[in-house]
Design an enzyme around this catalytic site. Structure first.
Site, PDB file in Angstrom:
ATOM      1  N   GLU A   1      -4.449   3.755  -8.635  1.00 26.66           N
ATOM      2  CA  GLU A   1      -3.289   3.187  -8.145  1.00 26.66           C
ATOM      3  C   GLU A   1      -3.244   2.308  -6.793  1.00 26.66           C
ATOM      4  O   GLU A   1      -3.993   2.679  -5.758  1.00 26.66           O
ATOM      5  CB  GLU A   1      -2.380   4.580  -7.788  1.00 26.66           C
ATOM      6  CG  GLU A   1      -1.022   4.221  -7.344  1.00 26.66           C
ATOM      7  CD  GLU A   1      -0.295   3.312  -8.288  1.00 26.66           C
ATOM      8  OE1 GLU A   1      -0.036   3.485  -9.484  1.00 26.66           O
ATOM      9  OE2 GLU A   1       0.064   2.204  -7.732  1.00 26.66           O
TER      10      GLU A   1
ATOM     11  N   LYS B   1     -11.216  -0.234  -6.956  1.00 31.84           N
ATOM     12  CA  LYS B   1     -10.203   0.482  -5.873  1.00 31.84           C
ATOM     13  C   LYS B   1     -10.905   0.669  -4.738  1.00 31.84           C
ATOM     14  O   LYS B   1     -10.356   0.361  -3.736  1.00 31.84           O
ATOM     15  CB  LYS B   1      -9.754   2.052  -6.575  1.00 31.84           C
ATOM     16  CG  LYS B   1      -9.035   2.789  -5.678  1.00 31.84           C
ATOM     17  CD  LYS B   1      -7.596   2.244  -5.631  1.00 31.84           C
ATOM     18  CE  LYS B   1      -6.879   3.384  -4.273  1.00 31.84           C
ATOM     19  NZ  LYS B   1      -5.524   3.235  -4.368  1.00 31.84           N
TER      20      LYS B   1
ATOM     21  N   CYS C   1      -5.803   6.807   2.457  1.00 29.41           N
ATOM     22  CA  CYS C   1      -6.719   6.272   1.811  1.00 29.41           C
ATOM     23  C   CYS C   1      -7.770   5.397   2.515  1.00 29.41           C
ATOM     24  O   CYS C   1      -9.081   5.690   2.140  1.00 29.41           O
ATOM     25  CB  CYS C   1      -5.965   5.075   0.923  1.00 29.41           C
ATOM     26  SG  CYS C   1      -5.209   5.893  -0.516  1.00 29.41           S
TER      27      CYS C   1
END
Ligand code: UDX
Ligand code: ADP
Length: 464
Positions: free
Chosen positions: A163, A222, A278
């Site tokens: 995501e 990612k 993150c």
């Protein structure tokens, strides 16, 4: 391609909640069940008062209002969710390990592993399993291992679908993503699974923005994207320190270099330091993976991004102390903002936590005002660092609901989050209530420096 009628998402957090809400909105024919072991969280998602949703995201409550009870459901019954689903998203947390091998760097995969074992145990037919959390490379393989060694005999096709949404703009990012990445095996069943998931997204995302890759590329993309973004911030923050020593202005530099189309203008805003769940976690993860393959130079290169970020937070706190005649002992410092960025109530790794911790080392009193963060969260964040006694933290830190109360009789005001409302306060009124000299430390360069100086404040910026 399989037809998907039922999706289950394990984990009702910042990623699972908004992502599934949009999938449900755009696929009215698919029933989406979000399950979580946290009863309070599920109760909050089901609250009739939409202002009580556990996550604050602009636009989220409108989407939940439309979809909840129609084809979006929240429940604590994880087993039932798994059994009913054709496709299962795993969207549980993967924090940095706080113990054992890889402590402080590697991602803790225990929650993912528990999910995989639960799926293996309760599934009664074939499933497509999609890893949605930010995960280190090779997680898909671990999932595959656990699921294929289960005694169920069913086929579990594993996909990686990282995501890229950013908090605070999650709904817009989900509605109009730059790209959707789907990694999976190049076997016939792997390709079929990738096409099946692509179709879910193609309900609203143009086909050419849905990329299919192998699992490794998807997982590593990612980490790479987040590492590059974090690196940009550390790079501009490194320049901010140099700007403060010279006559250069970091915002002017950002504008000048951002106009170079090869560099581009985004993510060049110098700040007190990046936070969020993150960036640090993913860069540390990358460092750990590089090290585990013996790539010391690669690991050291990326580790500097984190070190520079720590330096930036410390530098900000040190400047508050320096400009307060080298002591903040028993002085009141007002914090405007605690969240790691505006338009979210998320505080994970927020720079504010570390700046506050550093000031507590110097016996400061801190009064926090944030428009969205609950008081208990501030205490939880500081206690988690284990640098100060909970009792001492509660004595020295207070949280108020009014910015004018926070700044009243303060020795210094620090802006930690770029909330828009801070810009429109009555700064003349604030000036009249603070102790003089009136110092403002703008960790986000959002205030009108000239206007504040005219009122009488000393304004200290980042990189100016
Ligand atoms: C990030 C990535 O952007 C997203 O793609 C990924 O899915 C998750 O991690 P997020 O952490 O939600 O998203 O927010 P982001 O907007 O990237 O900001 C991260 C931190 O960097 C914040 O503390 C923000 O204030 C800071 N930041 C961002 C800067 O200091 N300067 C900038 O120019 C941009
Ligand atoms: P993210 O930012 O990745 O979404 P969050 O911490 O916001 O992370 O959300 C992760 C959610 O996953 C939490 O609500 C947590 O309770 C849930 N969770 C973790 N492990 C499990 C599990 N085994 N089964 C169901 N839910 C889980």
């Amino acid at each position: 391609m399989k037809e998907i009628k039922n999706i289950c998402c394990i984990g009702a957090g910042y990623v699972g909640g908004p992502t599934m809400a949009i999938i449900a909105l755009k696929n009215p024919g698919i029933k989406v069940n979000i399950v979580d072991i946290n009863e309070k969280r599920i109760a909050d998602w089901n609250d009739t008062d939409l202002d009580k949703l556990p996550i604050y995201e602009p636009g989220l409550k409108e989407v939940v209002a439309e979809t909840r009870g129609r084809n979006l459901f929240f429940s604590t019954d994880v087993d039932q969710g798994i059994q009913d689903a054709d496709m299962i998203f795993i969207s549980v947390n993967t924090p940095t390990k706080t113990y054992g091998k890889g402590k402080g760097q590697a991602a803790d995969l225990k929650y993912i592993e528990l999910c995989a074992r639960q799926i293996a145990r309760v599934a009664k037919r074939d499933k497509i399993v999609v890893e949605k959390s930010t995960l280190p490379v090779r997680t898909a393989e671990a999932l595959k291992d656990i699921l294929s060694n289960s005694e169920s005999g069913f086929n579990f096709e594993i996909l990686s679908n990282p995501e890229f949404l950013a908090e605070g703009t999650a709904i817009d990012d989900l509605l109009d993503p730059d790209r959707v990445l789907i990694g999976g095996d190049d076997t016939p069943t792997g390709k079929e699974a990738k096409n099946t998931l692509s179709a879910v997204y193609e309900a609203w995302v143009p086909k050419d923005r849905v990329l299919q890759t192998n699992v490794w590329s998807s997982e590593l993309s990612k980490l790479t994207a987040n590492a590059f973004l974090a690196q940009r911030i550390s790079s501009i923050n490194a320049m901010s320190a140099l700007c403060e020593e010279t006559e250069a202005d970091v915002d002017e530099i950002a504008k000048a270099i951002g106009m170079d189309s090869r560099i581009g203008p985004k993510f060049l805003k110098s700040s007190v330091g990046f936070g969020g769940s993150c960036f640090q976690k993913d860069v540390l993860n990358l460092v750990y993976i590089a090290k585990s393959y013996g790539l010391t130079e690669v690991a050291e290169y990326w580790n500097q991004v984190i070190e520079l970020n720590d330096y930036q937070k410390r530098r900000f706190a040190d400047n508050i102390i320096k400009k307060s005649y080298n002591t903040v002992n028993d002085k009141k410092i007002a914090f405007l903002g605690w969240a790691f960025k505006k338009d979210t109530n998320d505080t994970r790794e927020s720079a504010a936590i570390y700046v506050a911790d550093h000031l507590l080392d110097e016996n400061a009193h801190i009064v926090v005002y944030d428009p969205k963060v609950p008081a208990e969260q501030v205490y939880t964040d500081l206690e988690y660092l284990k640098n100060h006694d909970p009792e001492e933290i509660r004595k020295r830190v207070s949280i108020v609901n009014d910015p004018y109360e926070a700044t009243n009789e303060a020795h210094g005001i620090a802006v930690l989050t770029e909330w828009d409302e801070f810009k429109s306060y009555d700064w003349a009124k604030i000036y009249s209530s603070v102790l003089k000299p009136a110092n403002v430390f703008d960790g986000r360069n959002i205030l009108n420096k000239k206007a504040l100086e005219e009122v009488g404040f000393n304004v200290y910026n980042i990189g100016k």
